[in-house]
Design an enzyme around this catalytic site. Structure first.
Site, short mmCIF file in Angstrom:
data_model
loop_
_atom_site.label_atom_id
_atom_site.label_comp_id
_atom_site.label_asym_id
_atom_site.label_seq_id
_atom_site.Cartn_x
_atom_site.Cartn_y
_atom_site.Cartn_z
N GLY A 14 0.81 -1.23 0.00
CA GLY A 14 0.00 0.00 0.00
C GLY A 14 0.84 1.26 0.00
CB SER A 40 2.63 -4.62 6.76
OG SER A 40 3.38 -4.47 7.93
CB ILE A 43 6.51 -3.43 6.33
CG1 ILE A 43 6.66 -4.83 6.92
CG2 ILE A 43 7.49 -3.23 5.18
CD1 ILE A 43 6.37 -5.95 5.97
CE LYS A 79 9.51 18.17 -11.73
NZ LYS A 79 9.85 16.76 -11.57
CG LEU A 328 9.93 1.51 -5.66
CD1 LEU A 328 10.21 1.91 -4.21
CD2 LEU A 328 10.94 2.17 -6.59
C1 LIG Z 1 15.55 7.85 -3.29
C2 LIG Z 1 14.31 7.76 -4.11
C3 LIG Z 1 13.73 8.93 -4.60
C4 LIG Z 1 12.59 8.84 -5.39
N1 LIG Z 1 12.05 9.99 -5.94
C5 LIG Z 1 11.03 9.89 -6.81
C6 LIG Z 1 10.46 11.06 -7.40
O1 LIG Z 1 10.85 12.18 -7.12
N2 LIG Z 1 9.46 10.88 -8.29
C7 LIG Z 1 8.98 9.65 -8.61
O2 LIG Z 1 8.10 9.55 -9.47
N3 LIG Z 1 9.44 8.55 -8.00
C8 LIG Z 1 10.45 8.64 -7.12
N4 LIG Z 1 10.92 7.51 -6.51
C9 LIG Z 1 10.22 6.25 -6.71
C10 LIG Z 1 8.98 6.24 -5.83
O3 LIG Z 1 9.37 6.42 -4.49
C11 LIG Z 1 8.21 4.94 -5.97
O4 LIG Z 1 7.98 4.69 -7.33
C12 LIG Z 1 6.88 5.02 -5.30
O5 LIG Z 1 7.01 5.49 -3.99
C13 LIG Z 1 6.21 3.66 -5.29
O6 LIG Z 1 6.77 2.82 -4.33
P1 LIG Z 1 6.06 1.42 -4.10
O7 LIG Z 1 4.65 1.66 -3.74
O8 LIG Z 1 6.37 0.57 -5.25
O9 LIG Z 1 6.88 0.84 -2.84
P2 LIG Z 1 6.78 1.17 -1.28
O10 LIG Z 1 6.49 2.59 -1.02
O11 LIG Z 1 8.02 0.61 -0.69
O12 LIG Z 1 5.55 0.34 -0.78
C14 LIG Z 1 5.63 -1.05 -0.54
C15 LIG Z 1 4.40 -1.50 0.20
O13 LIG Z 1 4.45 -2.90 0.37
C16 LIG Z 1 4.18 -3.21 1.71
N5 LIG Z 1 4.85 -4.44 2.05
C17 LIG Z 1 6.12 -4.83 1.80
N6 LIG Z 1 6.35 -6.05 2.33
C18 LIG Z 1 5.20 -6.44 2.90
C19 LIG Z 1 4.79 -7.60 3.63
N7 LIG Z 1 5.62 -8.61 3.87
N8 LIG Z 1 3.53 -7.65 4.08
C20 LIG Z 1 2.65 -6.65 3.85
N9 LIG Z 1 2.98 -5.54 3.19
C21 LIG Z 1 4.23 -5.43 2.73
C22 LIG Z 1 4.72 -2.02 2.50
O14 LIG Z 1 4.17 -1.94 3.78
C23 LIG Z 1 4.26 -0.89 1.61
O15 LIG Z 1 2.93 -0.58 1.86
C24 LIG Z 1 12.03 7.58 -5.68
C25 LIG Z 1 12.58 6.42 -5.13
C26 LIG Z 1 13.72 6.50 -4.36
C27 LIG Z 1 14.31 5.24 -3.80
#
Ligand SMILES: Cc1cc2nc3c(=O)[nH]c(=O)nc-3n(C[C@H](O)[C@H](O)[C@H](O)COP(=O)(O)OP(=O)(O)OC[C@H]3O[C@@H](n4cnc5c(N)ncnc54)[C@H](O)[C@@H]3O)c2cc1C
Length: 495
Positions: A14, A40, A43, A79, A328
């Site tokens: 999420g 979670s 996490i 932006k 990611l």
């Molecule tokens: C340094 C950095 C800078 C960034 N800057 C930008 C930016 O400026 N612009 C842009 O477009 N993107 C940027 N990004 C990318 C952006 O942060 C991600 O694309 C976006 O936040 C999506 O992340 P996500 O939801 O895939 O992962 P996350 O935010 O990591 O979410 C993962 C989810 O999975 C859940 N989870 C994981 N394991 C479990 C488990 N075992 N049980 C239950 N739940 C679990 C977690 O609780 C969480 O809810 C950046 C990334 C980084 C690393």
């Protein structure tokens, strides 16, 4: 092949990705699907990702998201582009703006006329012919009729997920709190059957969306989909992030400031500033990166510096069996051009266009993976361009970037522009000609020639043409309010 009607969707994770997927699916097919999102609190999320590009405006329009409500809820600012400081050389800055620069002829882009104008001493800076770029420099913003101003947002990532959660729950998404401890697959097909939570409960589904971030619990740890490592082209593999209090007015652009072994970002929101350093662990320790960042932020720090490690690259297939990885979990090209949230929205749109009815069709999966792959490779090339084309020789990191091997596709683009000033956008490519030109000129490539069509104009005609564009830009600028004032009247967040 599984032939079941696809009804039960399980979104694992999420963060921004999980809730964007939930919003997209529920807003379009919520009436016929049963959508669960498992996350979670323990996490948590990656907690960064706050700069966007204009395609988010389009994504929100598709979902009928009210912009004022969204911006107020996420402490958003506007932006207009990214300022690249010290990238070409120390003390040399340029802006990659979201606007269109000048006017093209069908045979030749505006840059050819500008190049001729420079030769004849009739043209000023390339950016003087772009409204968005000038507005950014003067700290101005307003919506203009007929899409006259191209813009994106800076947002608080945590608040964005919360905003989308409320939106998605309104369209029937059920949130399940819990830690995923196991993933069960069908013994014959290898398809995912259910995910087990720490409570012992099993969440079953027909289609699983892996949004578990860098962990890639489903696509990587369960289905073992290989990851292509692009570190040899994208050298940065670490980041440190921290938040500071705002000082002065919020500017309508992201700052990207090149440092000795990477670059620093500065993202102004209504209530605070997001800061970070992206760096290469070969040339900087985490401690050095933290110290460099702390020495270069303005305003009181609100959080401790937090280190994030990543491998730049991409899953070979982001859709495998009955699992689609988004965010990611699917891969990460570093954040230099703020493309990750864009790629999430593209994945959702593509998934909706190829959404299975009965069973998972391998040809749909192949199409999805092919489109994803093509899209990301062009973005990768565009990012590599920033690192590779530089005059900087002052640190081992920049020397390594300047002399590294680059993809053949990028080599061709650079050579074409350097030799003849030409740029062609590949079909379905995110970055248009104007983006490539702004960055190639900004990084220091000067084309050797311009198109002959520019020579058909006399000096007087060329001067009239260039000055006409510039004066339209300047007169529009005069009518624009200050960005901060505009945000306050349009979408001020509750304090
Ligand atoms: C340094 C950095 C800078 C960034 N800057 C930008 C930016 O400026 N612009 C842009 O477009 N993107 C940027 N990004 C990318 C952006 O942060 C991600 O694309 C976006 O936040 C999506 O992340 P996500 O939801 O895939 O992962 P996350 O935010 O990591 O979410 C993962 C989810 O999975 C859940 N989870 C994981 N394991 C479990 C488990 N075992 N049980 C239950 N739940 C679990 C977690 O609780 C969480 O809810 C950046 C990334 C980084 C690393």
């Amino acid at each position: 092949m599984e032939q079941k009607v696809i009804r039960k969707i399980v979104i694992a994770g999420g963060g921004t990705a999980g809730w964007m997927v939930a919003a997209g699916l529920s807003r379009t097919l919520g009436k016929v699907l049963d959508i669960k999102l498992v996350e979670s609190d323990e996490i948590g999320t990656v907690g960064v990702g706050e700069a966007t590009i204009p395609t988010l405006v389009t994504f929100h329009r598709l979902l009928d998201i009210n912009e004022q409500e969204f911006m107020a809820a996420t402490q958003g600012t506007f932006k207009l582009g990214i300022a690249f400081e010290n990238w070409r050389d120390l003390q040399q800055d340029y802006i990659h703006s979201f606007g269109v620069t000048g006017k093209d002829h069908w045979t030749a882009g505006f840059q050819h006329f500008w190049l001729k104008g420079r030769e004849r001493n009739l043209a000023s800076d390339y950016g003087d012919y772009c409204l968005e770029l000038k507005a950014a420099l003067q700290n101005r913003f307003a919506h203009l009729p007929r899409g006259g101003m191209n813009y994106a947002f800076h947002i608080d990532a945590g608040l964005y997920a919360k905003f989308l959660r409320k939106f998605s729950e309104g369209y029937g998404v059920q949130r399940v709190e819990g830690k995923i401890v196991n993933v069960q697959t069908h013994p014959d097909s290898g398809f995912i059957k259910s995910i087990r939570l720490d409570s012992g409960a099993d969440v079953e589904g027909d289609l699983f969306i892996d949004c578990t971030g860098f962990r890639g619990l489903l696509i990587g740890q369960t289905l073992h989909e290989p990851y292509e490592d692009w570190t040899h082209w994208l050298p940065c593999d670490s980041a440190v992030a921290l938040q500071t209090e705002s000082v002065g007015e919020a500017i309508p652009y992201t700052r990207s400031i090149a440092r000795d072994a990477g670059w620093q970002w500065r993202i102004p929101l209504q209530h605070r500033v997001g800061n970070g350093m992206v760096y290469c662990s070969k040339y900087s320790s985490d401690e050095q990166a933290k110290q460099t960042l702390l020495a270069n932020v303005v305003g009181k720090t609100l959080t401790e510096p937090r280190v994030i490690k990543f491998t730049p690259g991409q899953r070979r297939k982001t859709w495998s069996k009955n699992c689609v990885a988004v965010g990611l979990a699917s891969g990460f090209i570093e954040p230099l051009e703020s493309t990750s949230i864009h790629l999430i929205s593209r994945a959702i749109i593509r998934l909706m266009q190829l959404f299975p009815t009965t069973g998972i069709n391998p040809t749909d999966v192949e199409e999805y993976n092919q489109q994803t792959h093509n899209e990301i490779e062009h973005i990768r090339d565009f990012i590599v361009l920033h690192y590779h084309v530089t005059n900087r020789q002052d640190t081992p990191f920049w020397n390594a970037c300047r002399t590294m091997d680059i993809p053949a596709s990028l080599r061709h683009r650079i050579d074409l522009f350097r030799e003849t000033g030409r740029v062609f956008r590949v079909p379905n490519e995110l970055f248009a000609e104007n983006s490539w030109i702004q960055v190639m000129l900004g990084q220091g490539i000067v084309p050797k020639q311009h198109h002959q069509v520019a020579d058909l104009m006399s000096d007087a005609e060329l001067s009239r043409f260039l000055d006409g564009i510039k004066s339209t830009v300047d007169s529009t600028l005069l009518q624009l309010p200050k960005h901060q004032a505009y945000v306050e009247q349009y979408c001020k967040a509750a304090s």
